[in-house]
Design a protein around this motif. Structure first.
Motif, PDB file in Angstrom:
ATOM      1  N   GLY A  38      -4.721 -26.760  -1.351  1.00  0.00           N
ATOM      2  CA  GLY A  38      -4.026 -27.739  -2.177  1.00  0.00           C
ATOM      3  C   GLY A  38      -3.416 -27.169  -3.433  1.00  0.00           C
ATOM      4  O   GLY A  38      -2.566 -27.808  -4.053  1.00  0.00           O
ATOM      5  N   ALA A  39      -3.814 -25.975  -3.834  1.00  0.00           N
ATOM      6  CA  ALA A  39      -3.279 -25.326  -5.029  1.00  0.00           C
ATOM      7  C   ALA A  39      -3.670 -23.853  -5.003  1.00  0.00           C
ATOM      8  O   ALA A  39      -4.805 -23.519  -4.672  1.00  0.00           O
ATOM      9  N   VAL A  40      -2.722 -22.996  -5.346  1.00  0.00           N
ATOM     10  CA  VAL A  40      -2.983 -21.565  -5.500  1.00  0.00           C
ATOM     11  C   VAL A  40      -2.499 -21.162  -6.882  1.00  0.00           C
ATOM     12  O   VAL A  40      -1.322 -21.323  -7.211  1.00  0.00           O
ATOM     13  N   GLN A  41      -3.413 -20.659  -7.699  1.00  0.00           N
ATOM     14  CA  GLN A  41      -3.097 -20.356  -9.087  1.00  0.00           C
ATOM     15  C   GLN A  41      -2.246 -19.101  -9.211  1.00  0.00           C
ATOM     16  O   GLN A  41      -2.448 -18.107  -8.511  1.00  0.00           O
ATOM     17  N   LEU A  42      -1.298 -19.158 -10.127  1.00  0.00           N
ATOM     18  CA  LEU A  42      -0.453 -18.017 -10.463  1.00  0.00           C
ATOM     19  C   LEU A  42      -0.975 -17.342 -11.724  1.00  0.00           C
ATOM     20  O   LEU A  42      -1.526 -18.002 -12.604  1.00  0.00           O
ATOM     21  N   ASP A  43      -0.789 -16.030 -11.797  1.00  0.00           N
ATOM     22  CA  ASP A  43      -1.142 -15.319 -13.025  1.00  0.00           C
ATOM     23  C   ASP A  43      -0.310 -14.044 -13.104  1.00  0.00           C
ATOM     24  O   ASP A  43       0.076 -13.469 -12.075  1.00  0.00           O
ATOM     25  N   THR A  44      -0.040 -13.612 -14.332  1.00  0.00           N
ATOM     26  CA  THR A  44       0.824 -12.443 -14.533  1.00  0.00           C
ATOM     27  C   THR A  44       0.140 -11.123 -14.194  1.00  0.00           C
ATOM     28  O   THR A  44       0.811 -10.134 -13.922  1.00  0.00           O
ATOM     29  N   ILE A  45      -1.195 -11.079 -14.216  1.00  0.00           N
ATOM     30  CA  ILE A  45      -1.911  -9.825 -13.987  1.00  0.00           C
ATOM     31  C   ILE A  45      -1.713  -9.369 -12.547  1.00  0.00           C
ATOM     32  O   ILE A  45      -1.842 -10.143 -11.609  1.00  0.00           O
ATOM     33  N   SER A  46      -1.403  -8.089 -12.385  1.00  0.00           N
ATOM     34  CA  SER A  46      -1.276  -7.506 -11.055  1.00  0.00           C
ATOM     35  C   SER A  46      -2.008  -6.177 -11.045  1.00  0.00           C
ATOM     36  O   SER A  46      -1.622  -5.238 -11.752  1.00  0.00           O
ATOM     37  N   VAL A  47      -3.076  -6.091 -10.263  1.00  0.00           N
ATOM     38  CA  VAL A  47      -3.849  -4.855 -10.136  1.00  0.00           C
ATOM     39  C   VAL A  47      -3.678  -4.348  -8.710  1.00  0.00           C
ATOM     40  O   VAL A  47      -2.841  -3.497  -8.429  1.00  0.00           O
ATOM     41  N   LEU A  48      -4.448  -4.890  -7.777  1.00  0.00           N
ATOM     42  CA  LEU A  48      -4.158  -4.613  -6.368  1.00  0.00           C
ATOM     43  C   LEU A  48      -2.864  -5.304  -5.965  1.00  0.00           C
ATOM     44  O   LEU A  48      -2.027  -4.743  -5.268  1.00  0.00           O
ATOM     45  N   ALA A  49      -2.741  -6.531  -6.368  1.00  0.00           N
ATOM     46  CA  ALA A  49      -1.574  -7.364  -6.118  1.00  0.00           C
ATOM     47  C   ALA A  49      -1.699  -8.546  -7.063  1.00  0.00           C
ATOM     48  O   ALA A  49      -2.705  -8.699  -7.746  1.00  0.00           O
ATOM     49  N   ARG A  50      -0.670  -9.384  -7.110  1.00  0.00           N
ATOM     50  CA  ARG A  50      -0.798 -10.582  -7.931  1.00  0.00           C
ATOM     51  C   ARG A  50      -1.784 -11.550  -7.267  1.00  0.00           C
ATOM     52  O   ARG A  50      -1.962 -11.546  -6.058  1.00  0.00           O
ATOM     53  N   SER A  51      -2.380 -12.391  -8.088  1.00  0.00           N
ATOM     54  CA  SER A  51      -3.469 -13.228  -7.617  1.00  0.00           C
ATOM     55  C   SER A  51      -3.059 -14.124  -6.455  1.00  0.00           C
ATOM     56  O   SER A  51      -3.819 -14.324  -5.511  1.00  0.00           O
ATOM     57  N   HIS A  52      -1.853 -14.679  -6.489  1.00  0.00           N
ATOM     58  CA  HIS A  52      -1.456 -15.594  -5.412  1.00  0.00           C
ATOM     59  C   HIS A  52      -1.325 -14.864  -4.073  1.00  0.00           C
ATOM     60  O   HIS A  52      -1.426 -15.487  -3.020  1.00  0.00           O
ATOM     61  N   GLU A  53      -1.118 -13.544  -4.105  1.00  0.00           N
ATOM     62  CA  GLU A  53      -1.130 -12.762  -2.868  1.00  0.00           C
ATOM     63  C   GLU A  53      -2.562 -12.518  -2.396  1.00  0.00           C
ATOM     64  O   GLU A  53      -2.843 -12.460  -1.192  1.00  0.00           O
ATOM     65  N   LEU A  54      -3.477 -12.358  -3.341  1.00  0.00           N
ATOM     66  CA  LEU A  54      -4.873 -12.081  -3.004  1.00  0.00           C
ATOM     67  C   LEU A  54      -5.556 -13.270  -2.337  1.00  0.00           C
ATOM     68  O   LEU A  54      -6.516 -13.084  -1.585  1.00  0.00           O
ATOM     69  N   ILE A  55      -5.069 -14.482  -2.578  1.00  0.00           N
ATOM     70  CA  ILE A  55      -5.727 -15.677  -2.042  1.00  0.00           C
ATOM     71  C   ILE A  55      -5.667 -15.711  -0.509  1.00  0.00           C
ATOM     72  O   ILE A  55      -6.712 -15.798   0.147  1.00  0.00           O
ATOM     73  N   PRO A  56      -4.478 -15.628   0.110  1.00  0.00           N
ATOM     74  CA  PRO A  56      -4.469 -15.611   1.584  1.00  0.00           C
ATOM     75  C   PRO A  56      -5.064 -14.333   2.151  1.00  0.00           C
ATOM     76  O   PRO A  56      -5.697 -14.364   3.216  1.00  0.00           O
ATOM     77  N   TYR A  57      -4.878 -13.206   1.461  1.00  0.00           N
ATOM     78  CA  TYR A  57      -5.489 -11.954   1.924  1.00  0.00           C
ATOM     79  C   TYR A  57      -7.006 -12.105   2.040  1.00  0.00           C
ATOM     80  O   TYR A  57      -7.621 -11.675   3.030  1.00  0.00           O
ATOM     81  N   ALA A  58      -7.637 -12.711   1.050  1.00  0.00           N
ATOM     82  CA  ALA A  58      -9.097 -12.834   1.049  1.00  0.00           C
ATOM     83  C   ALA A  58      -9.589 -13.641   2.249  1.00  0.00           C
ATOM     84  O   ALA A  58     -10.696 -13.414   2.740  1.00  0.00           O
ATOM     85  N   ARG A  59      -8.771 -14.561   2.741  1.00  0.00           N
ATOM     86  CA  ARG A  59      -9.190 -15.419   3.842  1.00  0.00           C
ATOM     87  C   ARG A  59      -8.738 -14.921   5.214  1.00  0.00           C
ATOM     88  O   ARG A  59      -9.436 -15.127   6.209  1.00  0.00           O
ATOM     89  N   LEU A  60      -7.586 -14.292   5.249  1.00  0.00           N
ATOM     90  CA  LEU A  60      -6.977 -13.930   6.534  1.00  0.00           C
ATOM     91  C   LEU A  60      -6.930 -12.435   6.796  1.00  0.00           C
ATOM     92  O   LEU A  60      -6.604 -12.015   7.906  1.00  0.00           O
ATOM     93  N   GLY A  61      -7.223 -11.625   5.781  1.00  0.00           N
ATOM     94  CA  GLY A  61      -7.140 -10.184   5.969  1.00  0.00           C
ATOM     95  C   GLY A  61      -5.775  -9.647   5.613  1.00  0.00           C
ATOM     96  O   GLY A  61      -5.007 -10.257   4.871  1.00  0.00           O
ATOM     97  N   ALA A  62      -5.453  -8.489   6.171  1.00  0.00           N
ATOM     98  CA  ALA A  62      -4.296  -7.710   5.735  1.00  0.00           C
ATOM     99  C   ALA A  62      -2.966  -8.271   6.238  1.00  0.00           C
ATOM    100  O   ALA A  62      -2.313  -7.712   7.117  1.00  0.00           O
ATOM    101  N   LEU A  63      -2.543  -9.390   5.654  1.00  0.00           N
ATOM    102  CA  LEU A  63      -1.225  -9.937   5.906  1.00  0.00           C
ATOM    103  C   LEU A  63      -0.180  -9.069   5.228  1.00  0.00           C
ATOM    104  O   LEU A  63      -0.438  -8.451   4.200  1.00  0.00           O
ATOM    105  N   GLY A  64       1.023  -9.039   5.784  1.00  0.00           N
ATOM    106  CA  GLY A  64       2.103  -8.331   5.113  1.00  0.00           C
ATOM    107  C   GLY A  64       2.436  -8.987   3.791  1.00  0.00           C
ATOM    108  O   GLY A  64       2.601 -10.209   3.731  1.00  0.00           O
TER     109      GLY A  64
END
Length: 398
Positions: A38-64
């Motif tokens: 229902g909501a995916v938070q945005l944030d300016t910090i990017s280490v591995l990737a930006r946070s909104h990219e990390l959200i689906p990655y954490a659940r689904l694995g290595a998406l492009g």
């Protein structure tokens, strides 16, 4: 009688609701994750990737990563998402646009943001004219976001377009190079969703129900925090949400559960992964401590000498528990664990020795996802597990 849940049952319900327990819906992909949360938070910090990219990655694995970004932002086609103020600045499913009418009305009634304009009508009219003629546009396209001073010294154009975003004349359905792309709401939002017809009560009822489904089981404070509504607003609508009153052992507070979450026992495979500090599983710190026994704090804005776990310490989820933290960094093709904490401050949690292998596995998967070919561990707490963690990381990368 009120249904009784053990703390373990509540934890597993929460994990399944958030997409970390059971078979992941890979066909639905990133958009499916967004609809579920229902909501995916945005944030300016990017280490591995930006946070909104990390959200689906954490659940689904290595998406492009390009596929993830493309799934969020609709570009010039039919809008499937929009950005607005929910838990914070969030990407939201386009179907939720009518649900935030209550917030748009409240912003409009307030009459200003934290910035004020001397001639608001003129500035807003100029922005709307430009968007009508030339949009969609970024703030740079509109003439610039700053007056030349600090980041908060916004130009009149930036203040105006953000005000129009707050109140609903303008919408953001895309980011380009991390800049919001603004468009007229009447052009970007599907016609059947472009309305503020829902009453405040109906908006809140639906948002609280959605939050309850996304969390599985939640207290009043949890439900309020998810989309940042007020506790008394939750009280006013909770009876009509369809959520079921429950008591969770050890929580000490009334709670409510999604009836679908109660229909079948949560079971299946657990994800082992690094979590963004802005992940909705853990973004509410009191809830995280209550469910997982982990007190977590984002230390990015803490002076470096005072940091305990690191700049962007990411909790490690394994076996349905938070078993430690990793503060990652990139050095070329090497993923570096600046500091790995192995269960050291998790009461009654996984012992540090048992956290070594899942932490190494989580780091190795993340390294592969971002294109790193090596993994180096710099510091470990407790330090006696440093050699074991590096060895496990080497094996996982092999």
């Amino acid at each position: 009688m009120t249904l009784q849940l053990t703390a373990d049952e509540a934890r597993r319900i929460a994990l399944r609701a958030q997409g970390f327990l059971g078979a992941p819906d890979r066909r639905a992909g990133t958009r499916g994750v967004l609809r579920r949360l229902g909501a995916v938070q945005l944030d300016t910090i990017s280490v591995l990737a930006r946070s909104h990219e990390l959200i689906p990655y954490a659940r689904l694995g290595a998406l492009g990563r390009q596929a993830v970004d493309g799934a969020y932002w609709s570009g010039q086609g039919q809008a499937t998402t929009f950005e607005y103020w929910s838990h914070a600045a969030c990407i939201l499913p386009i179907e939720e646009y009518p649900l935030f009418a209550f917030r748009r009305r409240a912003r409009r009634a307030k009459g200003h943001r934290w910035h004020r304009l001397e001639d608001a009508d003129r500035s807003c009219a100029a922005v709307l004219d430009r968007l009508k003629a030339d949009g969609p546009l970024t703030s740079t396209d509109l003439g610039g976001a700053k007056n030349g001073g600090p980041w908060w010294d916004w130009s009149d154009t930036k203040i105006a377009v953000e005000w129009l975003l707050d109140t609903g004349d303008v919408v953001c359905t895309q980011r380009r190079g991390w800049k919001r792309v603004y468009d007229l709401a009447e052009r970007a939002i599907p016609a059947d969703l472009l309305h503020d017809d829902l009453t405040d009560e109906e908006c809140l009822r639906r948002l609280v129900a959605q939050a309850g489904a996304a969390m599985g089981v939640a207290t009043r404070a949890d439900l309020a925090d998810y989309h940042r509504v007020k506790a008394d607003q939750v009280d006013a609508v909770i009876a009509d949400t369809g959520l079921v009153p429950v008591e969770v052992a050890g929580w000490g507070k009334p709670a409510w559960a999604d009836p679908e979450a109660l229909a079948t026992p949560p079971k299946g495979r657990h994800r082992t992964t690094l979590l963004s500090p802005f992940d909705s599983l853990i973004w509410d710190r009191p809830r995280t401590e209550r469910i997982f026994g982990l007190t977590h704090r984002l230390e990015a804005y803490v002076p470096k000498p005072k940091r305990i776990h690191g700049y962007f310490a990411m909790p490690v989820l394994a076996g349905g528990k938070l078993v430690g933290r990793v503060d990652p960094a990139r050095e070329g093709t090497t993923l570096v664990a600046r500091h790995a904490t192995l269960g050291a401050d998790v009461p009654n949690g996984v012992p540090p020795a048992k956290a070594v292998v899942p932490t190494a596995q989580a780091m190795a998967e993340a390294a592969s996802w971002v294109g790193a070919t090596d993994l180096r561990v710099e510091r470990v707490t407790p330090p006696e597990h440093a050699a074991a963690l590096q060895a496990a990381a080497d094996e996982a990368m092999a």
